[in-house]
Design a protein around this motif. Structure first.
Motif, PDB file in Angstrom:
ATOM      1  N   ILE A 116      18.062  16.484  44.782  1.00  0.00           N
ATOM      2  CA  ILE A 116      17.266  17.675  45.092  1.00  0.00           C
ATOM      3  C   ILE A 116      16.193  17.267  46.091  1.00  0.00           C
ATOM      4  CG2 ILE A 116      15.748  19.469  44.183  1.00  0.00           C
ATOM      5  CD1 ILE A 116      17.286  19.383  41.591  1.00  0.00           C
ATOM      6  N   LEU A 117      16.223  17.913  47.269  1.00  0.00           N
ATOM      7  CA  LEU A 117      15.321  17.557  48.367  1.00  0.00           C
ATOM      8  C   LEU A 117      14.308  18.667  48.626  1.00  0.00           C
ATOM      9  CD1 LEU A 117      18.041  16.435  50.993  1.00  0.00           C
ATOM     10  CD2 LEU A 117      17.246  15.187  48.969  1.00  0.00           C
ATOM     11  N   HIS A 118      13.131  18.261  49.083  1.00  0.00           N
ATOM     12  CA  HIS A 118      12.108  19.200  49.579  1.00  0.00           C
ATOM     13  C   HIS A 118      11.773  20.303  48.576  1.00  0.00           C
ATOM     14  CE1 HIS A 118      14.190  17.946  53.530  1.00  0.00           C
ATOM     15  NE2 HIS A 118      13.056  17.273  53.469  1.00  0.00           N
ATOM     16  N   ALA A 119      11.709  19.961  47.314  1.00  0.00           N
ATOM     17  CA  ALA A 119      11.423  20.982  46.303  1.00  0.00           C
ATOM     18  C   ALA A 119       9.942  21.365  46.330  1.00  0.00           C
ATOM     19  CB  ALA A 119      11.791  20.465  44.917  1.00  0.00           C
ATOM     20  N   ASP A 163      19.068  21.239  49.093  1.00  0.00           N
ATOM     21  CA  ASP A 163      17.858  21.241  49.917  1.00  0.00           C
ATOM     22  C   ASP A 163      17.091  22.523  49.623  1.00  0.00           C
ATOM     23  OD1 ASP A 163      15.910  21.206  51.933  1.00  0.00           O
ATOM     24  OD2 ASP A 163      17.250  20.138  53.310  1.00  0.00           O
ATOM     25  N   ILE A 164      15.897  22.372  49.069  1.00  0.00           N
ATOM     26  CA  ILE A 164      15.117  23.534  48.614  1.00  0.00           C
ATOM     27  C   ILE A 164      14.058  23.937  49.650  1.00  0.00           C
ATOM     28  CG2 ILE A 164      14.015  24.521  46.554  1.00  0.00           C
ATOM     29  CD1 ILE A 164      16.614  23.217  45.945  1.00  0.00           C
ATOM     30  N   GLN A 165      14.050  23.292  50.798  1.00  0.00           N
ATOM     31  CA  GLN A 165      13.029  23.577  51.813  1.00  0.00           C
ATOM     32  C   GLN A 165      13.048  25.056  52.201  1.00  0.00           C
ATOM     33  OE1 GLN A 165      13.385  21.369  55.533  1.00  0.00           O
ATOM     34  NE2 GLN A 165      11.181  21.105  55.530  1.00  0.00           N
ATOM     35  N   GLY A 166      11.869  25.673  52.216  1.00  0.00           N
ATOM     36  CA  GLY A 166      11.754  27.078  52.595  1.00  0.00           C
ATOM     37  C   GLY A 166      12.028  28.059  51.468  1.00  0.00           C
ATOM     38  N   TRP A 167      12.359  27.548  50.294  1.00  0.00           N
ATOM     39  CA  TRP A 167      12.676  28.418  49.158  1.00  0.00           C
ATOM     40  C   TRP A 167      11.430  29.174  48.703  1.00  0.00           C
ATOM     41  CZ3 TRP A 167      11.107  29.274  44.197  1.00  0.00           C
ATOM     42  CH2 TRP A 167      11.991  29.927  43.328  1.00  0.00           C
ATOM     43  N   GLY A 168      11.615  30.465  48.393  1.00  0.00           N
ATOM     44  CA  GLY A 168      10.514  31.283  47.883  1.00  0.00           C
ATOM     45  C   GLY A 168      11.027  32.230  46.821  1.00  0.00           C
ATOM     46  N   TYR A 169      10.151  33.059  46.315  1.00  0.00           N
ATOM     47  CA  TYR A 169      10.540  33.972  45.239  1.00  0.00           C
ATOM     48  C   TYR A 169      11.633  34.944  45.680  1.00  0.00           C
ATOM     49  CZ  TYR A 169       6.879  32.322  42.104  1.00  0.00           C
ATOM     50  OH  TYR A 169       6.112  31.562  41.275  1.00  0.00           O
TER      51      TYR A 169
END
Length: 287
Positions: free
Chosen positions: A224-227, A190-196
């Motif tokens: 892979i979700l919410h990319a 779950d990639i939700q909220g991912w940033g640098y």
């Protein structure tokens, strides 16, 4: 090349194809036809725990003993490894005995030097504290499910050793949950909220090496979700390093069809509550 929209259901193509991760044998590595060991007969039984390997092709049944003879001649500790493990390495190298043996011996060297006794949670407290990995339930093929929250990962200050140990710890945990006869796991990222701030290309590549080179044929599926769009720029850097077999197991899930897509592979009773299922999240260290 502009990044592909992550709502596509399959992994987007990279700007270039990944190069083969199988180095050729060095000149010092003898051929399986070398006189350094006695080649077994093709009719020899291939066994694991007293049972003939199931769901193996005739070619696999022939080549597993050939590979065993080769790797045991190079590293006697290989005798402790079961035939299922050797078969996984063979499959990862399209049943090429020399390439599979090279890969396996490289794995043994890594394991004996980096994680000879496995990994204890007490060795990776900072990684555990981030609460970024969970495991619960099984998919429809009986593979244990692992759930990763990418936005909870932050690069360490130790050059990445702790994260590599954490990855090894996770794979060992998942393997311990596999029912008899199962060799693979199912992953949800779950990639939700991912940033640098979460970007860790070195760590991602290290994890990929541990998975592909040292634990081949372990991952059966990756959702892979919410990319977010920004993640796709990093994805394009990582993608060329993913081998072709692994690429076929990756699915980018459309946000509008999230539960519907997951239910194709995971029964609702085994799906995490977070995605409309019945199971609560269990931290990987508590599994």
């Amino acid at each position: 090349m502009q990044p592909t929209n992550p709502k596509a259901e399959k992994s987007p193509p990279p700007p270039q194809e990944a190069s083969s991760s199988s180095p050729p044998f060095s000149s010092s590595y003898s051929s399986p036809l070398s006189s350094s060991y006695s080649s077994p007969k093709a009719s020899d039984s291939v066994k694991d725990g007293g049972s003939i390997l199931k769901d193996s092709s005739d070619a696999e049944l022939t080549k597993v003993p050939l590979m065993r003879a080769l790797v045991e001649s190079k590293d006697p500790s290989s005798k402790e490894v079961d035939d299922l493990t050797l078969r996984r390495f063979l499959r990862a190298r399209d049943l090429d005995v020399e390439k599979a043996s090279f890969m396996f011996l490289k794995y043994l060297k890594w394991k004996n030097s980096f994680v000879p006794n496995g990994v204890s949670p007490t060795e990776i407290p900072d990684e555990i504290a981030q609460k970024k990995l969970y495991s619960q339930g099984f998919d429809k093929q009986g593979r244990p499910i692992v759930l990763a929250f990418a936005a909870k990962h932050y690069q360490g200050t130790d050059g990445g050793d702790a994260f590599k140990r954490f990855v090894a710890f996770t794979i060992d945990k998942l393997c311990s949950r596999m029912p008899a006869g199962q060799e693979k796991f199912c992953a949800i990222a779950d990639i939700q909220g991912w940033g640098y701030a979460n970007s860790d290309i070195r760590g991602y590549l290290s994890a990929l090496t541990i998975l592909q080179d040292y634990n081949p044929e372990r991952m059966g599926k990756l959702f892979i979700l919410h990319a977010p769009y920004v993640f796709m720029k990093v994805w394009q850097i990582i993608y060329p390093f993913i081998d072709n077999n692994t690429k076929q197991k990756i699915t980018f899930v459309d946000n509008k069809k999230l539960k519907e897509t997951l239910l194709e592979d995971i029964d609702e009773s085994q799906l995490p509550e977070k995605y409309g299922g019945k199971l609560p999240l269990v931290p990987i260290e508590d599994c």
